[in-house]
Design a protein around this motif. Sequence first.
Motif, PDB file in Angstrom:
ATOM      1  N   SER A  30       0.639  -0.948   0.351  1.00 36.38           N
ATOM      2  CA  SER A  30      -0.034   0.125   0.087  1.00 36.38           C
ATOM      3  C   SER A  30       1.165   1.137   0.057  1.00 36.38           C
ATOM      4  O   SER A  30       0.449   2.481  -0.206  1.00 36.38           O
ATOM      5  N   PHE A  31       2.415   0.779  -0.156  1.00 36.82           N
ATOM      6  CA  PHE A  31       2.940   2.130  -0.498  1.00 36.82           C
ATOM      7  C   PHE A  31       3.831   2.636  -1.243  1.00 36.82           C
ATOM      8  O   PHE A  31       4.260   3.323  -1.479  1.00 36.82           O
TER       9      PHE A  31
ATOM     10  N   TRP B  30     -10.697  17.265 -10.116  1.00 36.02           N
ATOM     11  CA  TRP B  30     -10.176  17.527  -8.656  1.00 36.02           C
ATOM     12  C   TRP B  30     -11.265  18.249  -7.638  1.00 36.02           C
ATOM     13  O   TRP B  30     -11.793  18.177  -6.850  1.00 36.02           O
ATOM     14  N   ILE B  31     -10.628  19.463  -7.939  1.00 34.79           N
ATOM     15  CA  ILE B  31     -11.359  20.075  -7.296  1.00 34.79           C
ATOM     16  C   ILE B  31     -12.473  20.263  -7.433  1.00 34.79           C
ATOM     17  O   ILE B  31     -13.340  20.916  -5.809  1.00 34.79           O
TER      18      ILE B  31
ATOM     19  N   THR C 212     -15.346  18.228  -8.544  1.00 38.25           N
ATOM     20  CA  THR C 212     -16.560  17.344  -8.332  1.00 38.25           C
ATOM     21  C   THR C 212     -15.401  15.636  -8.057  1.00 38.25           C
ATOM     22  O   THR C 212     -16.172  14.613  -7.740  1.00 38.25           O
ATOM     23  N   GLN C 213     -13.925  15.766  -8.038  1.00 38.94           N
ATOM     24  CA  GLN C 213     -13.244  14.826  -7.387  1.00 38.94           C
ATOM     25  C   GLN C 213     -13.870  13.337  -8.527  1.00 38.94           C
ATOM     26  O   GLN C 213     -14.161  11.952  -8.219  1.00 38.94           O
TER      27      GLN C 213
ATOM     28  N   GLY D 274     -16.730  12.886  -9.070  1.00 37.43           N
ATOM     29  CA  GLY D 274     -18.501  12.772  -8.538  1.00 37.43           C
ATOM     30  C   GLY D 274     -19.241  13.430  -9.599  1.00 37.43           C
ATOM     31  O   GLY D 274     -18.657  14.217 -10.789  1.00 37.43           O
TER      32      GLY D 274
ATOM     33  N   SER E  59     -18.484   8.325  -9.358  1.00 35.73           N
ATOM     34  CA  SER E  59     -16.872   8.294 -10.968  1.00 35.73           C
ATOM     35  C   SER E  59     -17.593   8.602 -11.648  1.00 35.73           C
ATOM     36  O   SER E  59     -17.111   8.481 -13.047  1.00 35.73           O
TER      37      SER E  59
ATOM     38  N   TYR F 157      -5.074   8.646  -9.543  1.00 37.53           N
ATOM     39  CA  TYR F 157      -5.344   8.556  -8.494  1.00 37.53           C
ATOM     40  C   TYR F 157      -5.995   7.948  -7.351  1.00 37.53           C
ATOM     41  O   TYR F 157      -5.467   7.940  -6.378  1.00 37.53           O
ATOM     42  N   GLN F 158      -7.599   7.932  -8.230  1.00 39.84           N
ATOM     43  CA  GLN F 158      -7.996   7.277  -6.858  1.00 39.84           C
ATOM     44  C   GLN F 158      -7.825   5.353  -6.146  1.00 39.84           C
ATOM     45  O   GLN F 158      -7.273   5.218  -4.955  1.00 39.84           O
TER      46      GLN F 158
ATOM     47  N   PHE G   8      -4.001   5.879  -4.445  1.00 38.25           N
ATOM     48  CA  PHE G   8      -4.631   7.447  -3.046  1.00 38.25           C
ATOM     49  C   PHE G   8      -5.315   6.742  -2.396  1.00 38.25           C
ATOM     50  O   PHE G   8      -4.474   7.214  -0.675  1.00 38.25           O
ATOM     51  N   THR G   9      -6.406   6.020  -2.982  1.00 43.28           N
ATOM     52  CA  THR G   9      -7.431   6.090  -2.404  1.00 43.28           C
ATOM     53  C   THR G   9      -7.049   4.597  -1.233  1.00 43.28           C
ATOM     54  O   THR G   9      -7.669   4.369  -0.340  1.00 43.28           O
ATOM     55  N   LEU G  10      -7.148   4.348  -2.808  1.00 41.75           N
ATOM     56  CA  LEU G  10      -7.244   2.988  -2.392  1.00 41.75           C
ATOM     57  C   LEU G  10      -6.180   1.812  -2.337  1.00 41.75           C
ATOM     58  O   LEU G  10      -6.199   1.135  -1.646  1.00 41.75           O
TER      59      LEU G  10
ATOM     60  N   GLN H  70      -1.504  10.608   0.470  1.00 42.95           N
ATOM     61  CA  GLN H  70      -0.671  10.522  -0.079  1.00 42.95           C
ATOM     62  C   GLN H  70       0.949  10.874   0.279  1.00 42.95           C
ATOM     63  O   GLN H  70       1.667  10.105   0.291  1.00 42.95           O
TER      64      GLN H  70
ATOM     65  N   ASP I 253       2.747   8.206   2.810  1.00 39.46           N
ATOM     66  CA  ASP I 253       2.739   6.885   2.239  1.00 39.46           C
ATOM     67  C   ASP I 253       3.922   7.163   1.038  1.00 39.46           C
ATOM     68  O   ASP I 253       4.776   5.793   0.813  1.00 39.46           O
TER      69      ASP I 253
ATOM     70  N   GLY J 112       7.244   5.013   1.614  1.00 35.06           N
ATOM     71  CA  GLY J 112       7.841   4.276  -0.115  1.00 35.06           C
ATOM     72  C   GLY J 112       8.914   4.643  -0.752  1.00 35.06           C
ATOM     73  O   GLY J 112       9.517   3.994  -0.629  1.00 35.06           O
TER      74      GLY J 112
ATOM     75  N   SER K 140     -21.861  14.937  -1.818  1.00 37.38           N
ATOM     76  CA  SER K 140     -21.236  14.770  -2.787  1.00 37.38           C
ATOM     77  C   SER K 140     -19.635  15.466  -2.222  1.00 37.38           C
ATOM     78  O   SER K 140     -19.186  15.721  -1.271  1.00 37.38           O
ATOM     79  N   GLN K 141     -18.781  13.725  -2.779  1.00 36.42           N
ATOM     80  CA  GLN K 141     -16.787  13.915  -2.313  1.00 36.42           C
ATOM     81  C   GLN K 141     -16.952  12.779  -1.570  1.00 36.42           C
ATOM     82  O   GLN K 141     -18.031  12.918  -0.669  1.00 36.42           O
TER      83      GLN K 141
ATOM     84  N   ASP L  77     -10.562   3.609   3.664  1.00 40.67           N
ATOM     85  CA  ASP L  77     -10.639   4.250   2.801  1.00 40.67           C
ATOM     86  C   ASP L  77     -11.148   3.528   1.532  1.00 40.67           C
ATOM     87  O   ASP L  77     -12.577   4.428   1.098  1.00 40.67           O
ATOM     88  N   ALA L  78     -10.979   2.776   1.545  1.00 40.99           N
ATOM     89  CA  ALA L  78     -11.777   1.818  -0.059  1.00 40.99           C
ATOM     90  C   ALA L  78     -13.253   1.713   0.500  1.00 40.99           C
ATOM     91  O   ALA L  78     -13.839   2.102  -0.360  1.00 40.99           O
TER      92      ALA L  78
ATOM     93  N   LEU M   8     -15.353   4.895  -0.190  1.00 44.46           N
ATOM     94  CA  LEU M   8     -15.377   4.886  -1.544  1.00 44.46           C
ATOM     95  C   LEU M   8     -16.494   4.293  -2.188  1.00 44.46           C
ATOM     96  O   LEU M   8     -17.376   5.051  -2.887  1.00 44.46           O
TER      97      LEU M   8
ATOM     98  N   ASN N 197     -19.796   6.485  -3.593  1.00 49.67           N
ATOM     99  CA  ASN N 197     -20.398   5.966  -4.980  1.00 49.67           C
ATOM    100  C   ASN N 197     -21.755   5.385  -4.951  1.00 49.67           C
ATOM    101  O   ASN N 197     -22.599   6.020  -5.855  1.00 49.67           O
TER     102      ASN N 197
ATOM    103  N   GLU O  96     -23.748   7.860  -3.876  1.00 52.08           N
ATOM    104  CA  GLU O  96     -24.466   9.511  -4.769  1.00 52.08           C
ATOM    105  C   GLU O  96     -24.984   8.560  -6.190  1.00 52.08           C
ATOM    106  O   GLU O  96     -25.620   9.622  -7.030  1.00 52.08           O
TER     107      GLU O  96
END
Lengths: 307, 414
Positions: A56-57, A246-247, A249-250, A252, A255, A265-266, A269-271, B79, B82, B86, B194-195, B378-379, B382, B386, B389
Motif C-alpha cells: 500500500s506504499f 479533482w477540485i 467534482t473529484q 463524482g 465516478s 490517483y484514486q 492514493f485512496t485504494l 498521499q 505514503d 515508500g 458530494s465527495q 478508505d476503500a 469510497l 459512490n 451518490e
Amino acid sequence: MKNTACPPKGSEPLMSTSRHRWQGLIYLMPALLVITMAVGYPIVHLFEMAFGQTNSFGIITGNAGFKNFSGLFASGLMRVMLNTVIWTAGILVPTIIISLALAYAVSLPLKGQSFFRTIIIIPWAIPLTIVAILGDMAFNSTYGQVNTLLLQLHLISHPIGWLATARTSFPVMMILAIWVSIPFTTLTLLSGIQAVPGEILEASAIDGAKGFYRFRKIILPQITNALQLVVLINLAYIFNSFPIIWIMTQGGPASTSSTITIFVYQLAFTLGQFGQAGAAALLAFIILMGLGVAYVKVYRRTEGNLL
Amino acid sequence: MHRRLWALGAMATLLLSGCGSSTASSSSSNSKQITITFDAMEYSAASNKYFPAFVKEFEASHPNIHVHLRVINWSLGHQVLDTEIGGGHAPNVAIIGTRWLPSYVNSGLLVPLTSFMTPTFSKEFYPAALASIRYKNVQYSLPEAMSIRLMVYNKSLFSKAGISGPPKTWSQLATDAIKIHRITGQSGYGLVGSQVETSLDYWYTMWGFGGHIFRNGRGTLTSAPDLKALEYLDNLIKSGGTEPNVTASTRAGLETQFSSGKVGMMIDGPWLVKEALANHIPVGVASIPAQPGVSPLNPAITDSMVMFKGPNEKASWEFMKFMFTKPIRTTFDKTEGMLPTMKTVGAESYFEKSPVFRPYLKALSGPTRHEPVVPHFDAISLAVTNAVEAAYSHVTSPQQALSQANAKVTAALK
C-alpha cells in the motif's frame, strides 16, 4: 619527401570531425544524464509497477504479470476511458479553432492590438487550482454567480445544480479547461502567423485574397509546424489534466465525471492499489503515445492539410 | 583536451572532498544534536502559525532536539505520508487520520505507545478519546483532535415553521424538514451528497435505522436497515426535505449555507455552532435522531498522533508528550474548535461554559460510536460514497447501488 610526411589528403578533416563529435557528446552528457533520470527512470519504474506486486506504499514486493491489467476492467476502466476521450476531444478541438481565430484576429494591424494580446494572456497568469476553485464557486447551485445571473435575466426559473450530475458538470469543467488552454495555443499560433513572410502576404493581397479565404489558403498552410506543435502539446496536457476535475467534482457523482488521471490517483492514493494504478497509467501512456505518433504520421502524409 | 578533462576531474574531486569534510565537521561539532521530523496536518490557515510556535517552544526547552516540521494539507496528507514511507523517509512523529492507522500498524511501521505511557499520563485523557483510536487493543496513537457530531439546528427557522424542538427520530426529521422548506422556503435538512463525506452522512442515518457497514468480516449494506436508510434519504431528497442538488453539496458548502441561515438543520461538529453564532444565527444542538427501538449513539471522529519506528524514539516521545500538555492542547482546541481530549483542558471554564462546546462535551460523557478502525477503510468509504451518490443522482436504484458497494466492502475487508 614533403608529400610523404603529410597525411593523406582529406584525413585531417575526418579526424577533426570525429574528435568534434566526441567533444560534442561529452558536452551533451550532463543534459543527457538529466533527461535520462527525469524521463527515462519514471518510465522504467512505471513498467515495474504495472507488472509488479506492490504494497500500500507503492513498494514493489514481487511480480504480478498481467494481473494488474485484468483487474482494471472490473474497476471501471472502460467508462473512465470513454470520459477521457470525450474530455480530450471536447477541449482540444474548440481550443484549436478558437485560438486560430484569435491568433489571426490579433495578428491583424488593428487599433488596440497590444491590449487584446495582453487580455488573451490573462487566463494563463492564473494558477489552475485558483481557476478550479473560482469555477467551483461560480457554478455553485445555491450561491454561484452563474445561477444568480441567469435567474436575474429570467433565463432559468430555478437554480441549476451544475456540478450535481456529469451531464452538466463535464461541459462546465470543459469550458474552464478551454479557457485556460487558449492563451498558450493562441500565442504559439500567433508566433507562427507572424513568421509568415511578408512578401507572400503582399503578393496574395495584390492577387485579391482577403478575409477567410486569405486565412485558409495563404496563412494556414504556412503555420502547419506551429499547428502540429500546439495539437501535440495540448493533446498530452488535456489528456493528463487533473486539478479542475479533482477540485470541482473529484470525479463524482459516482465516478461519472472521472477521467484516467482521477482514476489512477484514486487507485493509488485512496485504494492503495499502486500496481493497478501503474497498469492504468501505463495504458494511458501507451494510448497517448499512440495518438501522438498517429497524429504526426497522418499530418505528414496529408502535408499539413489535416487540422 | 585530455588535460582539460583531468583538470575538471581534479576540480570536481576537490569540490566533493571539500563538501564531505565540511559535512563531517558540522556533524561532529553538533554530535549531541538530534533531529526528528514531525508531519503535522493543516487544520486551518492558523495551523501554519501555531505548529511552528509549538515547535519553537519545544526546542527552547529541549535544546538538544531539533524538530523538522512539515505542515501538510489534509487532503494530500495520506498521499504525502505514503510517498514518504515508500521512499524510506517516514517521519518520526505524524498526525494521521485514524482510518490510516490499521495499514501502518499492519505494515509494522508504528511504535506501540503503551511502553511510554505511564498510568498518570493515560489518566489525563477522556477514556472515550483513547478508546476511539485503539487498534487491536493496543494504543498506537494519541487523540490529536476529536469531534462529536451532533444535530445542529436553526432555532429561528424552526420557530417560523412552528416546530417546537429538534427531531428525535428520522421519521420526525423528514416531517420537520419538509415543513421548514414549505413554510420558510429554505432547505430543511442539509445532506452531504458530494465527495468524501457523502458516506459519513449516510452512516448517520443508517446507524439510526439500526444498520451496520459490515459484520464478521463481511459487508452488510444489503441488510434491511441499510437499504431502508438509503431509500429514506432518497425519498427525503425527492420530497424537498433537503437542499436542491444534493450531489453537488460538500460539507464545507453546506456549512456556509447553514451559517447564512439557509438550512434548517444538519449534523456537524462544534465549529459549525461557532461559525453560526458568529453570524448571529440562533442555533440549538441535540443528539442525532434514531428510529424507535434503536439506541441513539452520537458518532465521534478522532485524528491520531503516531510515532513511526526508527532512530530517536525517546526524543520523539519527548516531543509527543510536550504536544499533549495543557497549554498546547488548549491553544489547539480553542483555535480549531475541537473537543478537548484531555480532562484538564475540558475542565477549563472556556470549554465548560461555552455554548459552543458545552453540548458536545456533555455528549462525550454519554454513549458514542466511532468509525470502525479496520484496514482499507478508505476503500470501504469510497465504495459507499459512490453507491450513495449513484442512488441520489438516480444512476442506479438504492438496492442496486448498495448491492454493488457491498461486494466491494467485503473484498476490502479480506
